[in-house]
Design a protein around this motif. Structure first.
Motif, PDB file in Angstrom:
ATOM      1  N   ALA A 174       0.949  -1.295   0.024  1.00  0.00           N
ATOM      2  CA  ALA A 174      -0.116   0.014  -0.096  1.00  0.00           C
ATOM      3  C   ALA A 174       0.619   1.235   0.141  1.00  0.00           C
ATOM      4  N   LYS A 175       1.894   1.355   0.827  1.00  0.00           N
ATOM      5  CA  LYS A 175       2.834   2.434   0.918  1.00  0.00           C
ATOM      6  C   LYS A 175       3.512   2.484  -0.432  1.00  0.00           C
ATOM      7  N   LEU A 176       3.793   1.538  -1.226  1.00  0.00           N
ATOM      8  CA  LEU A 176       4.662   1.465  -2.461  1.00  0.00           C
ATOM      9  C   LEU A 176       3.713   2.073  -3.589  1.00  0.00           C
ATOM     10  N   ASP A 177       2.557   1.496  -3.404  1.00  0.00           N
ATOM     11  CA  ASP A 177       1.361   1.894  -4.383  1.00  0.00           C
ATOM     12  C   ASP A 177       1.060   3.590  -4.231  1.00  0.00           C
ATOM     13  N   ALA A 178       1.138   4.094  -3.109  1.00  0.00           N
ATOM     14  CA  ALA A 178       0.806   5.463  -2.833  1.00  0.00           C
ATOM     15  C   ALA A 178       2.055   6.387  -3.383  1.00  0.00           C
ATOM     16  N   GLN A 179       3.237   5.812  -3.144  1.00  0.00           N
ATOM     17  CA  GLN A 179       4.430   6.409  -3.423  1.00  0.00           C
ATOM     18  C   GLN A 179       4.728   6.490  -4.969  1.00  0.00           C
ATOM     19  N   PHE A 180       4.502   5.339  -5.515  1.00  0.00           N
ATOM     20  CA  PHE A 180       4.816   5.121  -6.954  1.00  0.00           C
ATOM     21  C   PHE A 180       3.718   4.432  -7.558  1.00  0.00           C
ATOM     22  N   PRO A 181       2.466   5.325  -7.734  1.00  0.00           N
ATOM     23  CA  PRO A 181       1.362   4.529  -8.259  1.00  0.00           C
ATOM     24  C   PRO A 181       1.406   3.870  -9.609  1.00  0.00           C
ATOM     25  N   ASP A 182       0.963   2.650  -9.651  1.00  0.00           N
ATOM     26  CA  ASP A 182       0.940   1.728 -10.873  1.00  0.00           C
ATOM     27  C   ASP A 182       2.161   1.458 -11.498  1.00  0.00           C
ATOM     28  N   GLU A 183       3.391   1.659 -10.798  1.00  0.00           N
ATOM     29  CA  GLU A 183       4.707   1.268 -11.323  1.00  0.00           C
ATOM     30  C   GLU A 183       4.825  -0.114 -11.308  1.00  0.00           C
ATOM     31  N   VAL A 184       5.422  -0.847 -12.036  1.00  0.00           N
ATOM     32  CA  VAL A 184       5.614  -2.219 -12.060  1.00  0.00           C
ATOM     33  C   VAL A 184       6.991  -2.506 -12.546  1.00  0.00           C
ATOM     34  N   ASP A 185       7.932  -3.417 -12.000  1.00  0.00           N
ATOM     35  CA  ASP A 185       9.064  -3.918 -12.575  1.00  0.00           C
ATOM     36  C   ASP A 185       8.869  -4.794 -13.907  1.00  0.00           C
ATOM     37  N   THR A 186       9.493  -4.773 -14.955  1.00  0.00           N
ATOM     38  CA  THR A 186       9.484  -5.477 -16.040  1.00  0.00           C
ATOM     39  C   THR A 186      10.075  -6.680 -15.576  1.00  0.00           C
ATOM     40  N   PRO A 187       9.253  -7.942 -15.847  1.00  0.00           N
ATOM     41  CA  PRO A 187      10.283  -9.268 -15.538  1.00  0.00           C
ATOM     42  C   PRO A 187      11.085  -9.514 -16.496  1.00  0.00           C
ATOM     43  N   GLN A 188      12.240  -9.971 -15.899  1.00  0.00           N
ATOM     44  CA  GLN A 188      13.479 -10.422 -16.526  1.00  0.00           C
ATOM     45  C   GLN A 188      13.451 -11.747 -17.397  1.00  0.00           C
ATOM     46  N   ASN A 189      12.698 -12.641 -16.599  1.00  0.00           N
ATOM     47  CA  ASN A 189      12.850 -13.953 -17.155  1.00  0.00           C
ATOM     48  C   ASN A 189      11.545 -14.353 -18.321  1.00  0.00           C
ATOM     49  N   THR A 190      10.695 -13.445 -18.579  1.00  0.00           N
ATOM     50  CA  THR A 190       9.591 -13.345 -19.356  1.00  0.00           C
ATOM     51  C   THR A 190       9.542 -12.556 -20.334  1.00  0.00           C
ATOM     52  N   LEU A 191       9.274 -12.671 -21.481  1.00  0.00           N
ATOM     53  CA  LEU A 191       9.112 -11.263 -22.545  1.00  0.00           C
ATOM     54  C   LEU A 191       7.864 -10.520 -22.095  1.00  0.00           C
ATOM     55  N   ALA A 192       8.139  -9.207 -21.899  1.00  0.00           N
ATOM     56  CA  ALA A 192       7.170  -7.908 -21.488  1.00  0.00           C
ATOM     57  C   ALA A 192       5.959  -8.121 -22.578  1.00  0.00           C
ATOM     58  N   LYS A 193       6.140  -8.637 -23.708  1.00  0.00           N
ATOM     59  CA  LYS A 193       5.001  -8.559 -24.673  1.00  0.00           C
ATOM     60  C   LYS A 193       4.210  -9.859 -24.446  1.00  0.00           C
ATOM     61  N   ILE A 194       4.490 -10.711 -23.580  1.00  0.00           N
ATOM     62  CA  ILE A 194       3.686 -12.098 -23.186  1.00  0.00           C
ATOM     63  C   ILE A 194       3.384 -11.641 -21.821  1.00  0.00           C
ATOM     64  N   ARG A 195       4.114 -11.077 -20.957  1.00  0.00           N
ATOM     65  CA  ARG A 195       3.539 -10.538 -19.545  1.00  0.00           C
ATOM     66  C   ARG A 195       2.372  -9.766 -19.825  1.00  0.00           C
ATOM     67  N   PHE A 196       2.434  -8.592 -20.469  1.00  0.00           N
ATOM     68  CA  PHE A 196       1.386  -7.631 -20.741  1.00  0.00           C
ATOM     69  C   PHE A 196       0.537  -7.926 -21.925  1.00  0.00           C
ATOM     70  N   GLN A 197       0.317  -9.080 -22.518  1.00  0.00           N
ATOM     71  CA  GLN A 197      -0.406  -9.314 -23.536  1.00  0.00           C
ATOM     72  C   GLN A 197      -1.864  -8.748 -23.677  1.00  0.00           C
ATOM     73  N   LYS A 198      -2.433  -8.640 -22.462  1.00  0.00           N
ATOM     74  CA  LYS A 198      -3.826  -8.001 -22.259  1.00  0.00           C
ATOM     75  C   LYS A 198      -4.030  -6.854 -22.137  1.00  0.00           C
ATOM     76  N   TYR A 199      -2.826  -5.879 -22.264  1.00  0.00           N
ATOM     77  CA  TYR A 199      -2.620  -4.348 -21.899  1.00  0.00           C
ATOM     78  C   TYR A 199      -2.451  -3.929 -23.495  1.00  0.00           C
ATOM     79  N   ARG A 200      -2.951  -2.703 -23.445  1.00  0.00           N
ATOM     80  CA  ARG A 200      -2.869  -1.819 -24.653  1.00  0.00           C
ATOM     81  C   ARG A 200      -2.333  -0.392 -24.505  1.00  0.00           C
ATOM     82  N   GLY A 201      -1.811   0.167 -25.321  1.00  0.00           N
ATOM     83  CA  GLY A 201      -1.413   1.504 -25.394  1.00  0.00           C
ATOM     84  C   GLY A 201      -2.466   2.554 -25.779  1.00  0.00           C
ATOM     85  N   LEU A 202      -2.534   3.706 -24.901  1.00  0.00           N
ATOM     86  CA  LEU A 202      -3.715   4.726 -25.324  1.00  0.00           C
ATOM     87  C   LEU A 202      -2.790   6.254 -25.781  1.00  0.00           C
TER      88      LEU A 202
END
Length: 786
Positions: free
Chosen positions: A465-493
């Motif tokens: 909760a403290k991390l979300d309040a300080q850095f809202p919505d920030e996520v570390d990119t996984p190093q062992n998995t392709l980001a396009k697979i990890r975030f395949q359900k997301y889209r850019g706007l």
């Protein structure tokens, strides 16, 4: 001689058209209508205008008519033609005895008629005031029971007393503060504040106690006057005040028929069956009740009615006089099977009414096997499987916080090879890899360490909760998995506010079970208008009736009998209020709960007359078409909670509780119903961050956002932004380790952070459960004692 005519040449003058803008000119309009006159203009022309004196006289008549209606309504309050005035006595101190208060009110007038109903309601008939009163006392210390009594009461009587007959004491303890805040949020009817146990004090000290209690209660009720309540004359003053003061209307209660159960009877349908017919007797208030409609009994659920019986008033104001203007005595209304509303709350889905394929038995078995997945850990040699289960995997990455239904795409073989390579890198220490199952551990050992695990979970929750309040919505990119697979359900706007998002796109299967209005606001206005204009076939408000409720579970009736101090309240439902849909409520944090409140956490909601549990999703309370998903309900904030729940027409207050391990409820938020709209777009945002490695004038080399060249090419069309307000885009990848060249609209600072926003829509889970009386903490305690 032939006359010559003028013929224009090639250089004929052409005048410019008149500039009328985007509208037609008056001349063109008059040419089209050809002298026709609008109907409204004709009616307005022949309408007779009143003179100044006539208008003044007309306004006086309107004011006089409204004044007479208010006076008639005030005189009808508690009279022989209406239901008694319900007074709910609520002590603001948990150890205050309330039975003495009821005795003082009952013995205030020698000419009063006192009677008690089977459910414990005390009836007072005072010929002196020509009014009747009903006094109810909810269970002290029980928030749910007190709130139920406050729902049906016309007047709330808050009582306090000096501790040990001394001034300067605590007039409102923790229980009193909790219940008065909850009553305010629920919808406060007319209130009266009184202080008792001051008759033994000196007159000056009595006045000081009254003034001190006035200051304390003024925090919540600033305009309320404090009365003394020790003698019969004090009780008469309070009853006179109750019968003459202006009534504060509770809108959600005013628009629905309701009654307080004063007598209950249960009749089993057949031998050996677990259901029967419950007969609830009481005074009807609010609106007329239709026998073909549906009702909701607080703590029991929604039911149909088979019969409504109208009886003679058992508690008349004057026994020697018959009640006037009564429809008739002992009238029965029977339900019509063709006109009666159905209890079906969910839509019947057609599995063939969609372009989709259903999983086969082999796919279901495979999914079940994947659910029981294995975990690979690197532990010292000689460690057992049970010991390995308690060793935290600090090097692993926890993606459950930022993903709803994505899974870790690393296979067990890859994890073993990575773990072995890490083990070889250690110097002087011997490690091995062990595969453990996620099956539940030994219950005895788990129970011994349950407090430790709970503390770890709570600490991790606070950290997130403290991390979300300080850095809202920030996520570390996984190093062992392709980001396009990890975030395949997301889209850019391109723009969160203006970019289009189809509300009917990729809906879950639960949307086929709910109902949706074409225009919710228009339907609500139409229903409220119909209940005022259409004559309902049924008993009118003020009648003493018996409602026969069919198909009531016997265990629910046993719970009502066990908790005889809990009031039984019956509400008539408006059309469609028993059907399921997506309910959106606005909530404001009360800051009374110190632990963080996570989205999709199980909460207890009291939405008007209905109480249920659900796991809602939180979103921002904004005016746009898209609303950002909130992972935590932060303090001093206002959010919108969306969940599957029965339709409820606003205005309707909402109280939100969280249930502790011991069963106690803590009020965490208050608010109201916003809408019933399944098309509300709750968008979850994920922010990937990177840092500048080399900075030029408008271009820079960015690292740590991605770790694969393939991911950079995949997210190349998405726009970048920085924390210092720069905008840019990815130009090309550099190398194979995640470095990329980006171009921005200005000079980039070396301490800046580059961000990439990704979005996806979030839907709530089907977690709705009615909060029945058999599941309440007080009934569970009663069963344990029994």
């Amino acid at each position: 001689m032939k006359q010559e005519t003028h013929r224009p040449g090639a250089l004929k003058q052409v005048n410019k058209a008149h500039k009328t803008g985007r509208h037609r000119s008056k001349g063109s309009i008059s040419n089209e209508v050809k002298g026709k006159t609008n109907v409204k203009a004709l009616t307005k022309r022949f309408k007779k205008e009143l003179s100044k004196d006539a208008r003044r006289l007309q306004s006086m008549q309107i004011r006089k008519k409204k004044r007479e209606e208010v006076i008639a309504q005030k005189r009808n309050l508690g009279s022989s033609e209406a239901a008694p005035i319900i007074i709910c006595v609520i002590p603001l101190q948990e150890d205050l005895e309330v039975e003495n208060i009821v005795d003082v009110l009952a013995t205030a007038d020698d000419g009063a008629t006192v009677a008690k109903s089977p459910c414990g309601v005390t009836h007072l008939s005072l010929p002196r005031f020509k009014q009747r009163f009903s006094v109810i006392v909810p269970p002290v210390g029980n928030v749910i029971g007190t709130l139920d009594a406050a729902k049906i009461a016309n007047t709330l009587l808050f009582i306090s007393a000096p501790v040990n007959d001394k001034p300067n004491t605590e007039y409102v303890d923790l229980w009193g503060e909790e219940i008065i805040v909850a009553c305010l949020a629920q919808g406060l009817p007319t209130t009266i504040a009184a202080i008792t146990k001051t008759d033994n004090l000196h007159p000056k000290k009595r006045h000081d106690c009254k003034q001190q209690f006035q200051e304390v209660i003024g925090k919540w009720l600033p305009e309320e006057k404090v009365f003394h309540l020790d003698k019969g004359m004090d009780a008469l003053n309070i009853l006179r005040r109750v019968g003459s003061q202006k009534q504060r209307e509770v809108l959600y209660r005013k628009k629905r028929p309701h009654l307080l159960g004063e007598e209950l009877k249960f009749q089993t349908n057949n031998l050996g069956t677990s259901t029967g017919t419950l007969k609830v007797t009481g005074y009807l208030e609010g609106m007329p009740l239709s026998v073909n409609g549906l009702i909701h009994i607080v703590g029991l659920g929604d039911f149909q009615m088979s019969q409504i019986e109208v009886h003679e008033d058992p508690y008349p104001l004057d026994k020697n006089r018959q009640r006037k203007n009564v429809e008739s005595i002992d009238i029965n209304y029977y339900a019509d099977a063709e006109k009666q509303e159905s209890l079906q709350s969910e839509n019947i889905t057609d599995p063939m009414d969609a372009e989709q394929t259903w999983p086969t038995q082999e796919e279901l078995a495979q999914a079940e096997a994947q659910r029981k997945k294995k975990i690979v850990k690197r532990v010292p040699k000689g460690t057992s499987e049970y010991q390995a289960a308690w060793i935290p995997d600090e090097d692993g990455e926890d993606l459950s916080e930022y993903s709803d239904d994505e899974s870790d795409y690393m296979s067990i073989d890859e994890a073993k090879s990575q773990a072995n390579s890490d083990a070889d890198a250690e110097d002087g220490e011997e490690y091995e890899t062990i595969t453990i199952s996620e099956a539940p551990m030994d219950e005895q050992r788990y129970d011994e360490e349950i407090d430790l695990m709970e503390e770890r979970q709570a600490m991790e929750k606070v950290k997130q909760a403290k991390l979300d309040a300080q850095f809202p919505d920030e996520v570390d990119t996984p190093q062992n998995t392709l980001a396009k697979i990890r975030f395949q359900k997301y889209r850019g706007l391109e723009s969160f506010r203006t970019s289009l998002w189809d509300p009917k796109e990729n809906l879950p299967s639960d949307y086929a079970r709910i109902f949706q209005f074409e225009n919710f606001d228009r339907t609500r206005k139409r229903i409220f208008k119909e209940i005022q204009e259409v004559d309902t076939v049924g008993p009118s408000p003020g009648s003493y009736i018996t409602v026969s409720v069919v198909n009531v579970r016997k265990d629910l009736f046993n719970a009502v009998c066990a908790l005889n101090n809990r009031p039984v309240i019956l509400f008539g439902l408006l059309p469609n209020e028993h059907k399921m849909s997506l309910l959106n409520v606005v909530l404001k944090n009360t800051n009374q709960y110190e632990e963080p409140i996570k989205s999709k956490e199980k909460l207890v909601f009291q939405c008007g007359f209905r109480r249920f549990t659900a796991c809602p999703v939180f979103s921002q309370h904004t005016n746009g078409s898209k609303h950002k998903y909130e992972r935590f309900f932060q303090p001093d904030t206002t959010i919108v909670a969306s969940m599957y729940a029965p339709i409820t027409f606003p205005p309707c207050p909402v109280l939100c509780y969280i249930e502790k391990k011991d069963g106690n409820l803590v009020l965490i938020a208050t608010g109201s119903v916003l809408s019933v709209n399944p098309d509300r777009l709750v968008i979850k945002r994920v922010v990937l961050s990177g840092h500048p490695f080399k900075v030029n004038k408008r271009s820079a080399v960015i690292r740590f956002m991605f770790f694969n060249r393939e991911d950079i090419n995949w997210f190349k069309p998405v726009q970048l932004r920085t924390k210092y307000g720069r905008r840019g885009h990815i130009k090309e990848p550099l190398g194979t380790h995640g470095h990329m060249k980006c171009v921005f609209n200005g000079q980039l600072k070396s301490q800046d952070t580059i961000l990439l926003n990704l979005y996806k829509r979030i839907f709530p889970k089907w977690t709705y459960e009615p909060y029945l009386l058999v599941n309440s903490p007080d009934f569970q305690e009663y069963m344990n004692l029994g």
